[in-house]
Design an enzyme around this catalytic site. Structure first.
Site, PDB file in Angstrom:
ATOM      1  CD  GLU A  10      19.151 -49.978   5.791  1.00  0.00           C
ATOM      2  OE1 GLU A  10      18.280 -49.080   5.772  1.00  0.00           O
ATOM      3  OE2 GLU A  10      19.505 -50.604   4.776  1.00  0.00           O
TER       4      GLU A  10
ATOM      5  CB  SER B 244       9.454 -43.184   9.276  1.00  0.00           C
ATOM      6  OG  SER B 244      10.410 -42.233   8.885  1.00  0.00           O
TER       7      SER B 244
ATOM      8  CB  SER C 106      13.702 -39.870   8.422  1.00  0.00           C
ATOM      9  OG  SER C 106      13.302 -40.452   7.208  1.00  0.00           O
TER      10      SER C 106
ATOM     11  CB  THR D 249      17.012 -50.221   2.166  1.00  0.00           C
ATOM     12  OG1 THR D 249      16.783 -49.628   3.452  1.00  0.00           O
ATOM     13  CG2 THR D 249      17.416 -51.667   2.310  1.00  0.00           C
TER      14      THR D 249
HETATM   15  S1  SF4 Z   1      11.402 -49.961   6.222  1.00  0.00           S
HETATM   16 FE1  SF4 Z   1      10.490 -49.027   4.403  1.00  0.00          FE
HETATM   17  S2  SF4 Z   1      12.087 -47.649   3.669  1.00  0.00           S
HETATM   18 FE2  SF4 Z   1      13.079 -49.108   5.056  1.00  0.00          FE
HETATM   19  S3  SF4 Z   1      13.749 -50.815   3.718  1.00  0.00           S
HETATM   20 FE3  SF4 Z   1      11.745 -51.349   4.492  1.00  0.00          FE
HETATM   21  S4  SF4 Z   1      10.340 -50.705   2.888  1.00  0.00           S
HETATM   22 FE4  SF4 Z   1      12.264 -49.595   2.563  1.00  0.00          FE
END
Ligand code: SF4
Length: 316
Positions: free
Chosen positions: A131, A273, A228, A170
């Site tokens: 990310e 996840s 994760s 995030t």
């Molecule tokens: S995938 Fe899930 S954990 Fe990742 S930003 Fe989106 S809502 Fe949040």
């Protein structure tokens, strides 16, 4: 032999978030639409069980676009990708579907907007996490500086302290990130950014639920993968909230039963996840060994849903 009594506090919300749910649906729908194989750049979500299941259905997981044949569709993972990746796919005239979580895309848009306004970016995130790589890759090299800790804030060298903005990964720890943001605002009072940070609702809710149960638990298990980010943060949050034995487990078989001897209360949660079937497996493993009472502790309700991209909603 009589079983020892055990209270199992089951945190809620836990497990799958809307972004993960959508990303998995995207791979499944792509397989339905185009048949196998469908290529996926990086693990679609960080969970071996999910990835193995999709692989069995015909998904092929690769790390780079170069590994995909040009005549097969490719899907980009929920974590997001640098801008150069879809650009390269388009140049090769590949069919691609972007499974980047809309909440990650929102951060990409924020970063681009700040850049257009002439601001240099600081990203709070973990180096090397896909990310972070994806978000930093939205802007030209050198335009995004990474800070991981409060200590990094003291040493980061910026172009102009009056022309700065920040975004965050995030899936960070809410409390640690608040400290980093506070340090940024002290060192760079003009810095522009979100009201608090960009941590998503799912990360926030899972951390709050862990905080609610951790003080009452002798042990707390987080079902999730070692790569994760949000799952690892849940372990840290549990320890900080007062449960010294907090561990990540991928499956019930990873539970260290010797370390749990004599416990009276255990907490169970799961990263965003991790599928519910793996949580059920862990709960059942406790039920087989203890005279177990399950108490669900719900600190928030979630009803977030994200649509899959249009290309998958129209017939082939
Ligand atoms: S995938 Fe899930 S954990 Fe990742 S930003 Fe989106 S809502 Fe949040």
């Amino acid at each position: 032999m009589t079983k020892a009594p055990l209270t199992l506090y089951l945190a809620a919300p836990r497990g799958f978030c809307a972004g993960v749910d959508r990303a998995i649906k995207i791979v499944e729908m792509a397989l339905e639409k185009w048949g196998a194989p469908v290529y996926v750049r990086h693990e679609i979500v960080h969970n071996k069980f999910v990835v193995d299941g999709l692989r069995d259905k015909g998904a092929v997981f690769v790390e780079e676009l170069e590994e995909c044949p040009p005549d097969r569709p490719v899907i980009f993972s929920a974590h997001g990708v640098p801008k150069a990746v879809p650009a390269e796919a388009a140049r090769r005239e590949m069919v691609y579907v972007d499974a980047t979580c809309p909440l990650v895309s929102k951060v990409h848009i924020e970063a681009a907007r700040h850049h257009e306004n002439g601001l240099q970016m600081i990203m709070i995130g973990h180096e090397g996490h896909p990310e972070t790589v994806g978000t930093m890759g939205q802007l030209p090299e050198g335009e995004v500086l990474l800070v991981e800790t409060v200590e990094d804030v003291a040493t980061v060298e910026v172009r102009d302290p009056a022309q700065l903005a920040f975004v965050t990964q995030t899936t960070l720890s809410i409390d640690d990130t608040a400290d980093i943001v506070a340090a940024l605002r002290v060192r760079f009072p003009a810095i522009v950014g979100p009201h608090k940070e960009d941590i998503c609702y799912a990360t926030t809710n899972r951390q709050e639920a862990v905080k609610a149960i951790a003080p009452d638990c002798d042990a707390l298990l987080v079902v999730g993968a070692p790569n994760s980010s949000n799952s690892k943060r849940l372990v840290e949050v549990a320890r900080k909230a007062g449960c010294s034995y907090a561990q990540l487990v991928q499956r019930a078989e990873d539970i260290d039963w010797r370390a749990l001897e004599g416990i009276r209360a255990v907490g169970v949660t799961a990263g965003a996840s991790a599928p519910e079937v793996l949580i059920d497996e862990v709960v059942a493993a406790f039920g087989a060994r203890f005279d177990m009472t399950v108490e669900k502790v719900e600190t928030a309700q979630e009803n977030v849903e994200f649509k899959v991209p249009r290309v998958l909603r129209i017939p082939a």
